[in-house]
Design an enzyme around this catalytic site. Structure first.
Site, PDB file in Angstrom:
ATOM      1  N   GLU A 249      -6.748  -0.632  -8.122  1.00 16.37           N
ATOM      2  CA  GLU A 249      -7.210  -1.831  -8.822  1.00 16.37           C
ATOM      3  C   GLU A 249      -8.491  -1.576  -9.612  1.00 16.37           C
ATOM      4  O   GLU A 249      -8.771  -2.268 -10.590  1.00 16.37           O
ATOM      5  CB  GLU A 249      -7.425  -2.967  -7.812  1.00 16.37           C
ATOM      6  CG  GLU A 249      -7.352  -4.342  -8.436  1.00 16.37           C
ATOM      7  CD  GLU A 249      -7.256  -5.448  -7.404  1.00 16.37           C
ATOM      8  OE1 GLU A 249      -6.568  -6.440  -7.672  1.00 16.37           O
ATOM      9  OE2 GLU A 249      -7.862  -5.316  -6.312  1.00 16.37           O
ATOM     10  N   HIS A 275       5.609  16.624   7.793  1.00 20.48           N
ATOM     11  CA  HIS A 275       7.028  16.957   7.842  1.00 20.48           C
ATOM     12  C   HIS A 275       7.813  16.280   6.725  1.00 20.48           C
ATOM     13  O   HIS A 275       9.036  16.181   6.793  1.00 20.48           O
ATOM     14  CB  HIS A 275       7.605  16.572   9.203  1.00 20.48           C
ATOM     15  CG  HIS A 275       7.062  17.394  10.325  1.00 20.48           C
ATOM     16  ND1 HIS A 275       7.661  18.548  10.771  1.00 20.48           N
ATOM     17  CD2 HIS A 275       5.930  17.254  11.070  1.00 20.48           C
ATOM     18  CE1 HIS A 275       6.954  19.078  11.753  1.00 20.48           C
ATOM     19  NE2 HIS A 275       5.891  18.301  11.956  1.00 20.48           N
ATOM     20  N   LYS A 391      -1.025 -13.541 -11.462  1.00 20.48           N
ATOM     21  CA  LYS A 391      -1.403 -14.768 -10.759  1.00 20.48           C
ATOM     22  C   LYS A 391      -1.171 -16.000 -11.639  1.00 20.48           C
ATOM     23  O   LYS A 391      -0.691 -17.039 -11.165  1.00 20.48           O
ATOM     24  CB  LYS A 391      -2.877 -14.698 -10.334  1.00 20.48           C
ATOM     25  CG  LYS A 391      -3.175 -13.698  -9.242  1.00 20.48           C
ATOM     26  CD  LYS A 391      -4.654 -13.716  -8.900  1.00 20.48           C
ATOM     27  CE  LYS A 391      -5.007 -12.730  -7.810  1.00 20.48           C
ATOM     28  NZ  LYS A 391      -6.448 -12.751  -7.480  1.00 20.48           N
TER      29      LYS A 391
END
Length: 400
Positions: A249, A275, A391
């Site tokens: 961000e 792994h 938003k």
């Protein structure tokens, strides 16, 4: 904190440092290390509830969770800390089923005071139990709608400074209040962060590490655009999440020349991802830097027992080894295997022990690193227009 690296770029740092010094006058997170936490501790002493539920999202929760996750297994904490940070209905319901709501303090955290995710969850909580001055605390900006709500209902509130962004707010009331309530030493947190602050601004070890690393990341961003934090402890899983938000961000921006910038953060845990993701690092494209974070003292003496397993006797050489030694040997083997290739930038951060000062120092140094990278990239680390656009669209959709 010990530090080693295998990259060594050289450019003068004076101009960048002066930019940071000037920025320090307006950007509030730098100076949080100087605050007096006594008001937070006094409030914490009066909290009687056994369960503490933080309602928030992103910068309102990730830093607090990172510290709590790192410390909780080494502390004799009398209270439990929970986080409600997603609108996933399954997550909300499953968490609340395991919490005695009548013995819970709800901490509602939103810098803007109108975060949809946070207010949605708070509304749901209010349908289950009455939230009032006896069981609710608000942490927000002083003039937000949430602050007005708290005042109207005589609910205690703490302020988030306007010049402290959410993802840089862990050493404000956002993090210090809930952590103090559950019994974590916030004075030691501030002390650890202050050590990094003082070392950086006095141009000693932290200054040298941060400038060298940031400079390398930016100079070689077109070659090594992916930055992998490989934390060799499950305790650092919360730190990894916090780092991803901080990095993504803050640094994914359009610069002053209208050029798109960004460094892609990835957080993985060793030895689990040894792994899986290690294969991609070692034999995949050379587009990644690697930072290995080790914990020298795990505060645990758990030992591999001398148990005979028929057919597996060839592995008896591991008997008697402490698990903490095993995981650090795994980290060292990974570091050596990467360094032997001579074409993967790799640095190592060693945390001395599991305590407040260690995790705070690590987090504050990463905040500094983020700010310095942004200066090198000619971007604003402290806004998030790409997030704000989403938003706005969401609010428009919901209003329909």
């Amino acid at each position: 904190m010990k530090y080693q690296h295998n990259f060594n770029p050289t450019i003068s740092d004076e101009d960048i440092f002066e930019e940071i010094v000037i920025e320090k006058e307006d950007i509030g997170y730098y100076n949080l290390v100087h605050q007096d936490g006594s008001v937070f501790k006094k409030y914490a002493e009066g909290v009687k509830q056994k369960n503490i539920v933080v309602i928030g999202i992103g910068g309102s929760t990730l830093g607090t969770y990172a510290i709590y996750k790192f410390l909780k297994y080494s502390k004799n904490l009398s209270k439990k800390l929970y986080f409600l940070e997603t609108t996933d209905p399954i997550d909300i319901k499953s968490k609340l089923e395991n919490i005695e709501l009548d013995d819970t303090l709800f901490i509602v955290i939103s810098k803007s005071g109108t975060t949809i995710e946070t207010i949605s969850i708070f509304k749901y909580i209010n349908s289950l139990i009455k939230c009032d001055k006896n069981n609710t605390l608000v942490i927000t900006e002083s003039d937000s709608k949430l602050s007005e709500y708290a005042k109207a209902n005589e609910i205690m509130s703490f302020n988030i400074p306007k010049n402290v962004g959410g993802r840089f707010s862990v050493f404000s009331a956002v993090g210090l209040v809930p952590l103090a309530i559950v019994g974590i030493d916030i004075d030691q947190l501030l002390s650890g962060a202050k050590e990094m602050h003082d070392s950086f601004f006095s141009k000693t070890q932290t200054y040298e590490r941060v400038l060298k690393k940031a400079r390398f990341f930016v100079e070689y961003k077109n070659s090594f655009n992916i930055n992998v934090v490989f934390s060799y402890s499950s305790r650092l899983e919360g730190f990894n999440k916090w780092y991803i938000q901080l990095w993504g961000e803050s640094l994914g921006k359009i610069d002053i020349n209208s050029t798109r910038q960004g460094l892609t953060p990835i957080g993985i845990i060793g030895p689990i991802d040894q792994h899986s993701f290690l294969q991609l690092i070692v034999e995949g494209r050379r587009d990644k830097t690697v930072t290995v974070i080790k914990v020298e003292d795990f505060d645990s003496n758990l030992v591999i027992p001398s148990v005979r397993l028929e057919g597996l006797e060839e592995l008896d050489y591991i008997d008697g080894i402490e698990f903490s030694s095993l995981i650090n040997e795994q980290a060292d083997a990974t570091i050596e295997s990467i360094n032997n290739l001579n074409d993967i930038p790799c640095d190592v951060i060693s945390i001395d022990s599991v305590n407040e000062k260690s995790i705070a120092a690590l987090m504050y140094e990463y905040e500094l690193l983020t700010s310095v990278c942004a200066k090198f990239m000619y971007i604003n680390a402290y806004d998030q227009p790409g997030v704000e656009a989403g938003k706005i669209i969401l609010k428009q959709k919901l209003k329909k």
